[in-house]
Scaffold this motif. Sequence first.
Motif, PDB file in Angstrom:
ATOM      1  N   MET A  60       0.864  -1.152   0.043  1.00 27.29           N
ATOM      2  CA  MET A  60       0.035   0.096  -0.094  1.00 27.29           C
ATOM      3  C   MET A  60       0.823   1.291   0.097  1.00 27.29           C
ATOM      4  O   MET A  60       1.958   1.290   0.410  1.00 27.29           O
ATOM      5  CB  MET A  60      -0.888   0.041   0.944  1.00 27.29           C
ATOM      6  CG  MET A  60      -0.289   0.182   2.706  1.00 27.29           C
ATOM      7  SD  MET A  60      -1.648   0.339   3.720  1.00 27.29           S
ATOM      8  CE  MET A  60      -2.357   1.999   3.504  1.00 27.29           C
ATOM      9  N   VAL A 113      -4.201  -0.509  -2.111  1.00 28.03           N
ATOM     10  CA  VAL A 113      -4.640   0.394  -1.133  1.00 28.03           C
ATOM     11  C   VAL A 113      -3.792   1.893  -1.157  1.00 28.03           C
ATOM     12  O   VAL A 113      -2.556   1.619  -0.854  1.00 28.03           O
ATOM     13  CB  VAL A 113      -4.886   0.012   0.219  1.00 28.03           C
ATOM     14  CG1 VAL A 113      -5.843   1.273   1.122  1.00 28.03           C
ATOM     15  CG2 VAL A 113      -5.994  -1.082   0.189  1.00 28.03           C
ATOM     16  N   LEU A 164      -3.405   5.224   1.329  1.00 31.29           N
ATOM     17  CA  LEU A 164      -3.834   6.092   2.371  1.00 31.29           C
ATOM     18  C   LEU A 164      -3.515   7.430   2.094  1.00 31.29           C
ATOM     19  O   LEU A 164      -2.194   7.769   2.059  1.00 31.29           O
ATOM     20  CB  LEU A 164      -3.229   5.469   3.833  1.00 31.29           C
ATOM     21  CG  LEU A 164      -3.686   5.700   4.955  1.00 31.29           C
ATOM     22  CD1 LEU A 164      -5.001   5.351   5.119  1.00 31.29           C
ATOM     23  CD2 LEU A 164      -2.574   5.190   6.037  1.00 31.29           C
ATOM     24  N   VAL A 168      -7.737  -1.045   6.539  1.00 34.07           N
ATOM     25  CA  VAL A 168      -6.932  -1.437   5.297  1.00 34.07           C
ATOM     26  C   VAL A 168      -7.211  -2.694   4.793  1.00 34.07           C
ATOM     27  O   VAL A 168      -7.301  -3.011   3.602  1.00 34.07           O
ATOM     28  CB  VAL A 168      -5.117  -1.179   5.721  1.00 34.07           C
ATOM     29  CG1 VAL A 168      -4.551  -1.925   4.522  1.00 34.07           C
ATOM     30  CG2 VAL A 168      -5.083   0.156   5.949  1.00 34.07           C
TER      31      VAL A 168
END
Length: 217
Positions: free
Chosen positions: A1, A47, A49, A112
């Motif tokens: 991620m 993902v 963030l 997550v």
Amino acid sequence: MLVADDEAMVRAGVRAILARDPGIEVVGEAADGHEAVDAVRRLRPAVALLDIQMPRLDGIAAAARIHRELPGTAVIMLTTFGEDEFIGRALREGASGFLLKADDPRELLTGVHAVAAGGAYLSPRVAARVIAGLRTGRMAGGTPPRAAVERLTERENEVLALLGIGLSNAEIASRLRLVEGTVKAHVSAILGKLGVRNRVEAALAAHEAGLTEKPGS
């Protein structure tokens, strides 16, 4: 991620939390929105963030660009700003999750995993604000009215109810005893019929229609 925040100390703290979970690998960092979008193009993480307030391109604008151009990467907003305006804008621009920096670190790990699995995740404090906003009309933001949900088939309503409580496609498939590909097809049909852009908007529609309050959902 990918972790994107304009404060190096925050990025280091987030990485330290994520490092506790062997199932999560951080493949890159970014210090502003443009860097985040470029890093997603290059690294294709599952993902991203993103902080909201970042220089050059803010996190919500970056989320919109990622959602539009790189839909294979899901976006979670991680911010100190929990006002309804920021939450509503982020969700409408394609974010699949919204967490506050003041939340328990375990919420970050849970979020997550949920988003990486194709689900949506709002921390409990954010979810409470969203539901309260729906009840008062502050966060409607184009969410379909109850009549639109009533146009769905019985099975689509079942899928939407489970999507509304944050389950991933695999979890919905297990709950309804369907194959995951069938659930994906139902989710696509639901998004089209409701005229929404992502799972989070569909989840908001489920809450607004009262589907998540039904027994067994």
